[in-house]
Scaffold this active site. Structure first.
Site, short mmCIF file in Angstrom:
data_model
loop_
_atom_site.label_atom_id
_atom_site.label_comp_id
_atom_site.label_asym_id
_atom_site.label_seq_id
_atom_site.Cartn_x
_atom_site.Cartn_y
_atom_site.Cartn_z
N ARG A 64 16.22 -11.97 -7.26
CA ARG A 64 15.94 -11.16 -6.06
C ARG A 64 16.96 -11.45 -4.96
O ARG A 64 17.33 -10.56 -4.21
CB ARG A 64 14.50 -11.40 -5.59
CG ARG A 64 13.48 -10.82 -6.56
CD ARG A 64 12.08 -10.94 -6.03
NE ARG A 64 11.90 -10.13 -4.83
CZ ARG A 64 10.86 -10.29 -4.00
NH1 ARG A 64 9.95 -11.24 -4.26
NH2 ARG A 64 10.72 -9.53 -2.95
N GLN A 96 6.21 -7.93 5.79
CA GLN A 96 5.73 -8.63 4.59
C GLN A 96 6.93 -8.90 3.67
O GLN A 96 6.80 -9.62 2.68
CB GLN A 96 4.71 -7.79 3.83
CG GLN A 96 3.46 -7.48 4.63
CD GLN A 96 2.55 -6.53 3.86
OE1 GLN A 96 1.72 -6.95 3.06
NE2 GLN A 96 2.72 -5.24 4.09
N HIS A 114 5.42 -13.38 4.89
CA HIS A 114 5.38 -13.83 3.48
C HIS A 114 6.60 -14.66 3.11
O HIS A 114 6.86 -14.87 1.92
CB HIS A 114 5.24 -12.64 2.54
CG HIS A 114 3.88 -11.99 2.63
ND1 HIS A 114 3.65 -10.72 2.15
CD2 HIS A 114 2.71 -12.41 3.16
CE1 HIS A 114 2.37 -10.41 2.36
NE2 HIS A 114 1.79 -11.42 3.00
N CYS A 122 11.12 -27.84 0.97
CA CYS A 122 10.72 -28.95 0.10
C CYS A 122 9.54 -28.56 -0.78
O CYS A 122 8.52 -28.08 -0.29
CB CYS A 122 10.33 -30.16 0.96
SG CYS A 122 9.85 -31.57 -0.04
N CYS A 126 7.23 -32.16 2.29
CA CYS A 126 7.35 -33.46 3.00
C CYS A 126 7.36 -33.29 4.52
O CYS A 126 7.33 -34.25 5.26
CB CYS A 126 8.65 -34.15 2.56
SG CYS A 126 10.14 -33.38 3.26
N CYS A 146 15.76 -31.49 -1.39
CA CYS A 146 15.35 -31.72 0.00
C CYS A 146 15.93 -33.07 0.44
O CYS A 146 16.29 -33.91 -0.39
CB CYS A 146 13.81 -31.77 0.07
SG CYS A 146 13.17 -32.25 1.69
N GLY A 183 5.43 1.74 4.74
CA GLY A 183 5.82 1.36 3.38
C GLY A 183 5.08 0.20 2.78
O GLY A 183 5.68 -0.69 2.18
N THR A 184 3.75 0.17 2.93
CA THR A 184 2.98 -0.89 2.28
C THR A 184 1.69 -0.28 1.73
O THR A 184 1.07 0.58 2.34
CB THR A 184 2.67 -2.06 3.25
OG1 THR A 184 1.84 -3.02 2.59
CG2 THR A 184 2.00 -1.59 4.52
N ALA A 227 10.46 6.52 4.34
CA ALA A 227 10.75 5.91 5.64
C ALA A 227 12.15 6.26 6.14
O ALA A 227 12.34 6.58 7.33
CB ALA A 227 10.60 4.39 5.54
N1 APR Z 1 9.46 4.84 2.17
C1 APR Z 1 8.25 4.37 2.58
N2 APR Z 1 7.33 3.86 1.76
C2 APR Z 1 7.63 3.82 0.44
C3 APR Z 1 8.86 4.29 -0.08
C4 APR Z 1 9.79 4.82 0.85
N3 APR Z 1 10.98 5.29 0.46
N4 APR Z 1 8.85 4.11 -1.43
C5 APR Z 1 7.65 3.56 -1.73
N5 APR Z 1 6.92 3.39 -0.61
C6 APR Z 1 5.58 2.83 -0.48
C7 APR Z 1 4.68 3.03 -1.67
O1 APR Z 1 4.00 4.29 -1.56
C8 APR Z 1 3.71 1.87 -1.52
O2 APR Z 1 2.61 2.25 -0.72
O3 APR Z 1 5.73 1.42 -0.35
C9 APR Z 1 4.51 0.81 -0.78
C10 APR Z 1 4.86 -0.39 -1.61
O4 APR Z 1 3.65 -1.02 -1.95
P1 APR Z 1 3.72 -2.41 -2.74
O5 APR Z 1 4.66 -2.29 -3.90
O6 APR Z 1 2.31 -2.82 -2.99
O7 APR Z 1 4.42 -3.40 -1.71
P2 APR Z 1 3.75 -4.11 -0.46
O8 APR Z 1 2.61 -3.28 0.07
O9 APR Z 1 4.83 -4.46 0.47
O10 APR Z 1 3.16 -5.46 -1.11
C11 APR Z 1 2.53 -6.37 -0.21
O11 APR Z 1 2.23 -7.90 -2.04
O12 APR Z 1 3.05 -8.92 -3.92
C12 APR Z 1 2.82 -9.08 -2.59
O13 APR Z 1 3.98 -10.56 -1.19
C13 APR Z 1 4.11 -9.33 -1.84
O14 APR Z 1 4.67 -8.67 0.42
C14 APR Z 1 4.17 -8.20 -0.83
C15 APR Z 1 2.73 -7.76 -0.72
#
Ligand code: APR
Length: 238
Positions: A64, A96, A114, A122, A126, A146, A183-184, A227
């Site tokens: 990554r 996130q 996150h 570490c 520690c 570390c 985007g989450t 986005a």
């Molecule tokens: N623009 C905006 N949103 C988008 C785009 C885009 N181009 N492409 C995809 N998405 C949206 C999807 O519709 C989805 O709702 O981004 C979201 C991604 O969701 P996840 O893959 O679940 O990612 P996220 O919500 O950030 O995950 C939260 O889960 O695994 C843990 O720690 C990890 O921070 C992460 C957390």
């Protein structure tokens, strides 16, 4: 074209997830070809996984890091950096994401709840602070140490661990008047609860993304779209 007005008295809280980095070429987690499609979370992103198979965990996060180094901020990251430059201390960004695309787009006032790919810490906790670390490790033997001698671990919050900066996040949510979530999927807590906390504080709540999130009912406005296409020009600062 939706436009979101930001009044002179508004305090803006932004929460971003993997979707904001999708147009930079970084995979999200829960898409059919996402990061969790090829891996089991319990094998990669838990303290037990790190204990059981540190080589596999470091291989995943090194890959990554390499992907992130090749990615560039997209217009969505840049739109948020521009909004911050207009709002100053009335702007707060909680991501996130563990990539550094917000910083590379110019964002300054942000927290990574996150953790961060660009840091290691570490593995024995520690107490030494996380260190800047962009190294893509080819094998576990190469992973740095570390100051206490223990092997470093990725400075990533694993499932079952406490997210970072929660006091600051809570403080900023409590005083926000406008919250935009970008985007989450709303799959992971406590981040998926932030919109409820903001509503309790009386804030307007907006979601921007191509799919409705799991917590869609908590948003006053949903802007359906990518986005990188929806954010530029979305916010009208009065
Ligand atoms: N623009 C905006 N949103 C988008 C785009 C885009 N181009 N492409 C995809 N998405 C949206 C999807 O519709 C989805 O709702 O981004 C979201 C991604 O969701 P996840 O893959 O679940 O990612 P996220 O919500 O950030 O995950 C939260 O889960 O695994 C843990 O720690 C990890 O921070 C992460 C957390």
């Amino acid at each position: 074209m939706t436009s979101i007005s930001i009044r002179p008295t508004d305090r803006v809280f932004i929460l971003t997830g993997a979707g904001i980095s999708a147009e930079s070429g970084l995979p999200t987690f829960r898409a059919s070809d996402g990061l969790w499609a090829g891996h089991r979370v319990e094998d990669i992103c838990t303290p037990e996984a790190l204990e059981r198979n540190p080589a596999l965990v470091w291989d995943f996060y090194s890959k990554r890091r390499a992907d992130c180094a090749k990615a560039e901020p997209n217009p969505a990251h840049k739109a948020l950096a521009e909004l911050e430059s207009k709002l100053g201390e009335r702007f707060f960004l909680c991501t996130q994401n563990v990539d550094d695309l917000h910083e590379r787009a110019g964002s300054r006032c942000l927290v990574h709840m996150h953790g961060e790919l660009a840091k290691s810490r570490c593995s024995e906790e520690c107490g030494a602070p996380p260190v800047e670390d962009h190294t893509v490790y080819a094998s576990l033997d190469e992973v740095g140490r570390c100051i206490c001698g223990a092997r470093l671990r990725p400075h990533i919050v694993f499932f079952g661990e406490m997210p970072l900066e929660m006091n600051r996040i809570q403080q900023e949510l409590n005083r926000s008047t406008l919250m935009a979530v970008i985007g989450t999927s709303g799959s992971v807590y406590p981040a998926a609860n932030f919109v409820h906390w903001a509503r309790q504080a009386g804030a307007k709540t907006i979601y921007i993304g191509p799919e409705r999130p799991l917590n869609a009912e908590a948003f006053t406005t949903i802007v359906e779209g990518k986005a990188g296409e929806a954010l530029p020009g979305l916010f009208a600062v009065e």
